[in-house]
Enzyme design. Structure first.
Site, PDB file in Angstrom:
ATOM      1  N   CYS A 100       0.848  -1.193   0.000  1.00  0.00           N
ATOM      2  CA  CYS A 100       0.000   0.000   0.000  1.00  0.00           C
ATOM      3  C   CYS A 100       0.885   1.245   0.000  1.00  0.00           C
ATOM      4  O   CYS A 100       1.874   1.293   0.717  1.00  0.00           O
ATOM      5  CB  CYS A 100      -0.866   0.051   1.258  1.00  0.00           C
ATOM      6  SG  CYS A 100      -1.767  -1.443   1.598  1.00  0.00           S
ATOM      7  N   ASN A 135       2.771 -10.634  -4.589  1.00  0.00           N
ATOM      8  CA  ASN A 135       1.633  -9.795  -4.902  1.00  0.00           C
ATOM      9  C   ASN A 135       1.657  -9.563  -6.427  1.00  0.00           C
ATOM     10  O   ASN A 135       2.482 -10.140  -7.123  1.00  0.00           O
ATOM     11  CB  ASN A 135       1.752  -8.472  -4.123  1.00  0.00           C
ATOM     12  CG  ASN A 135       0.400  -7.844  -3.853  1.00  0.00           C
ATOM     13  OD1 ASN A 135      -0.494  -7.909  -4.696  1.00  0.00           O
ATOM     14  ND2 ASN A 135       0.248  -7.218  -2.705  1.00  0.00           N
ATOM     15  N   THR A 136       0.804  -8.695  -6.941  1.00  0.00           N
ATOM     16  CA  THR A 136       0.737  -8.519  -8.405  1.00  0.00           C
ATOM     17  C   THR A 136       1.890  -7.676  -8.950  1.00  0.00           C
ATOM     18  O   THR A 136       2.504  -6.895  -8.223  1.00  0.00           O
ATOM     19  CB  THR A 136      -0.579  -7.828  -8.804  1.00  0.00           C
ATOM     20  OG1 THR A 136      -0.670  -6.597  -8.087  1.00  0.00           O
ATOM     21  CG2 THR A 136      -1.771  -8.691  -8.482  1.00  0.00           C
ATOM     22  N   LYS A 180       3.277 -10.063   3.226  1.00  0.00           N
ATOM     23  CA  LYS A 180       3.074 -10.326   1.786  1.00  0.00           C
ATOM     24  C   LYS A 180       3.968  -9.407   0.973  1.00  0.00           C
ATOM     25  O   LYS A 180       3.858  -8.184   1.046  1.00  0.00           O
ATOM     26  CB  LYS A 180       1.612 -10.121   1.404  1.00  0.00           C
ATOM     27  CG  LYS A 180       1.301 -10.517  -0.043  1.00  0.00           C
ATOM     28  CD  LYS A 180      -0.197 -10.486  -0.311  1.00  0.00           C
ATOM     29  CE  LYS A 180      -0.532 -11.022  -1.695  1.00  0.00           C
ATOM     30  NZ  LYS A 180      -1.993 -11.082  -1.901  1.00  0.00           N
TER      31      LYS A 180
END
Lengths: 262, 305
Positions: free
Chosen positions: B130, B192-193, B165
């Site tokens: 984030c 993650n992506t 993550k």
């Protein structure tokens, strides 16, 4: 309850290489379906194209459910090549449908379909007729070839007015212009519609101007179809706040007055 | 009888298949399709302290064997989650993992603290991808020191085990994995992506409302596998492999690369019951290869010529 199942293609009809109609053997989904709901159809077991495609339910009978679609890209092109007897995986019925007969005054309904957006309106028209509601279908396309299911409405003795942008069939112009012309002499108590965004935007204005409530079925790219990915959102007003709402779970049908267009 | 159970040290799973955050809603969305008790566990959609609006649409764009998304972590916030969703997830016999997000390190810690009393939560997963509002939008995942700091702070503020993550959008994944381990993380999950973009040549506009999005699905599997191998080679804590897993054999690849468990993400969209199918395929693979304990395969990659 939702169901994910393999369904046999029991019938296939095509109009050139553009429009297709599949009849799928899916008695459980068929029984539970309401007009305006949709299916997520798996195109292939391979990873390309990856996502299922959403298709509104076009018609149903006791055992079968129909989808009507236009060949517009990789997914629909691959789907269109399936043959009678092939099996496809479908998930449904999904979403909330159109509200039918909940207003006692709604004895007269206008159904507006643009291009492939006419798909869910056939199922809807048949259900409205069963409830003795007076139905007029306004069906618009670019050209006469884009109105393949006009005859289906007519076969059910449903008043069907067509428009084409090139004037090759019916009224020349947009289907919303045709509706405006009709509104000068005749006012329905309710409008139902599905089609391209531009058409739905115009209908929102018409609905407001003429004070006719309208239920619009929105289209969106969907990841899952059942509320898990939050990918298909549109801005919808609820009370005093506007938020991103899922088309799949909260829609795909929304009241025209609640949709916030860009 | 094949034993496919997993012991992560801080958490025992009946099988190695966990549904990935962002692809499994809050879990309840999948109960029409699968018995949630049968999967190893699931990670709920990322939670901020307050409800989050998310990004403008289009939020999804498909690409060859992959999916780009820019959902922007729209969600109901931690308070509504614990009042409305958590009670529905009580008594499940699979691991419930809460994905935690934050605009600042303190926000992650506050969420971890807020939910700490709920015994039905098996672990937290820190979504450190984030944007941090105090650091010009840089994600903690992109810097080893920031990763260390955030893990350390969260660990201090809760007793629930923490999985960190990791983002693949870094030069050296081993370095970040080690920082998470040093910070006290109980495990790492990756990847993650991948940051990605699509453009519509007709309109010249980006395909995603947020311009950039995260790429997931089978397209990313080989890169994810390489990163899982690198991370598992670097750290002692358990590694959970993620990235384009759509079959039992895909999952086995990640386990051989060094993962103890796996997460299934995008496949949940194409097949809502894919987690269960993958579990069956893992068991069938082990039977066929006469592998008695799946965990014996973890890290068993044969690098000999």
């Amino acid at each position: 309850m939702l169901k994910n199942q393999r369904a046999v293609i029991a019938g296939k009809k095509s109009w050139g290489n553009d429009y297709f109609l599949f009849s799928l053997e899916a008695p459980v989904i068929s029984r539970k379906s309401k007009p305006g709901q949709f299916l997520m159809v798996k195109i292939t077991d391979n990873p390309y194209p990856l996502l299922r495609r959403p298709f509104s339910i076009h018609a149903r009978n006791k055992h079968n459910i129909e989808i009507f679609f236009q060949n517009t890209g990789v997914g629909t092109s691959m789907l269109s090549q399936k043959q009678r007897g092939d099996k496809i995986e479908i998930l449904g019925p999904l979403g909330n449908g159109f509200h039918i007969g909940e207003r006692s005054e709604s004895k007269k309904a206008s159904l507006i379909g643009g291009g492939r957006g006419a798909a869910p309106l056939y199922f809807l028209a048949c259900e409205l007729v069963k409830k003795n509601i007076n139905v007029t279908v306004f069906y618009g396309g670019k050209s006469s070839e884009d109105l393949p299911i006009a005859s289906k409405f007519k076969k059910e003795n449903i008043r069907t007015l067509c428009s084409t942008e090139d004037g090759s069939s019916g009224f020349k112009g947009l289907v919303t212009d045709l509706l405006e012309t009709e509104l000068k002499t005749d006012t329905p108590s309710l409008i139902y519609a599905c089609g391209p965004e531009g058409m739905l935007k115009s209908l929102s204005k018409i609905s407001k101007k003429h004070q006719i409530p309208a239920e619009l079925s929105l289209e969106s790219i969907m990841g899952c179809g059942f509320g898990a990915c939050w990918g298909c959102v549109k801005k919808i007003k609820k009370g005093n706040t506007a938020e991103w709402h899922k088309v799949c779970e909260d829609g795909p049908v929304f009241s025209a007055g609640d949709i916030i267009w860009d | 009888m094949v034993d496919i159970s997993v012991d992560l040290g801080f958490l025992k799973l009946k099988n190695p298949v966990i549904a990935a955050s962002g692809t499994f809603g809050y879990g309840i969305e999948f109960s029409p399709f699968i018995d949630l008790n049968q999967i190893g566990g699931f990670v709920v959609k990322g939670l901020y302290l307050s409800p989050k609006q998310g990004n403008p649409p289009p939020r999804l764009a498909e690409t060859a064997c992959g999916l780009m998304n820019s959902i922007g972590l729209q969600g109901i916030g931690v308070e509504r989650f614990s009042k409305e969703v958590l009670p529905q997830l009580k008594g499940l016999r699979s691991a419930l993992i809460i994905n935690i997000c934050g605009d600042t390190n303190e926000e992650y810690a506050r969420i971890a603290e807020y939910l700490d009393k709920h015994e039905e939560i098996s672990a937290y997963e820190l979504n450190i991808s984030c944007p941090n509002v105090k650091k010009e939008g840089l994600c903690p995942a992109q810097d080893p020191d920031d990763t260390y700091e955030i893990v350390k702070l969260v660990k201090k503020s809760c007793s629930t085990p923490v999985i960190t993550k990791l983002s693949p959008n870094v030069t050296d994944i081993s370095e970040i994995a080690l920082s998470a381990e040093e910070g006290g993380s109980d495990a790492v999950s990756l990847v993650n992506t991948f940051l990605a973009m699509g453009i519509d040549p007709e309109t010249r506009k980006p395909r995603l409302g947020n311009f950039f999005g995260g790429l997931s699905g089978p397209a990313i599997k080989p890169i994810a596998l390489r990163m899982v191998y690198q991370a598992a080679s670097a750290v002692q804590i358990p590694v959970i492999g993620i990235g384009g897993i759509a079959s039992g054999r895909d999952a086995i690849e990640f386990i051989i690369a060094g993962a103890k468990a796996v997460q299934v993400g995008t496949a949940n969209f194409t097949d809502p019951d894919s987690t269960l199918r993958i579990i069956d395929e893992i068991t069938a693979f082990c039977k066929e290869k006469k592998i008695k304990r799946l965990q014996d395969l973890s890290g068993a990659v044969d690098l000999n010529p």
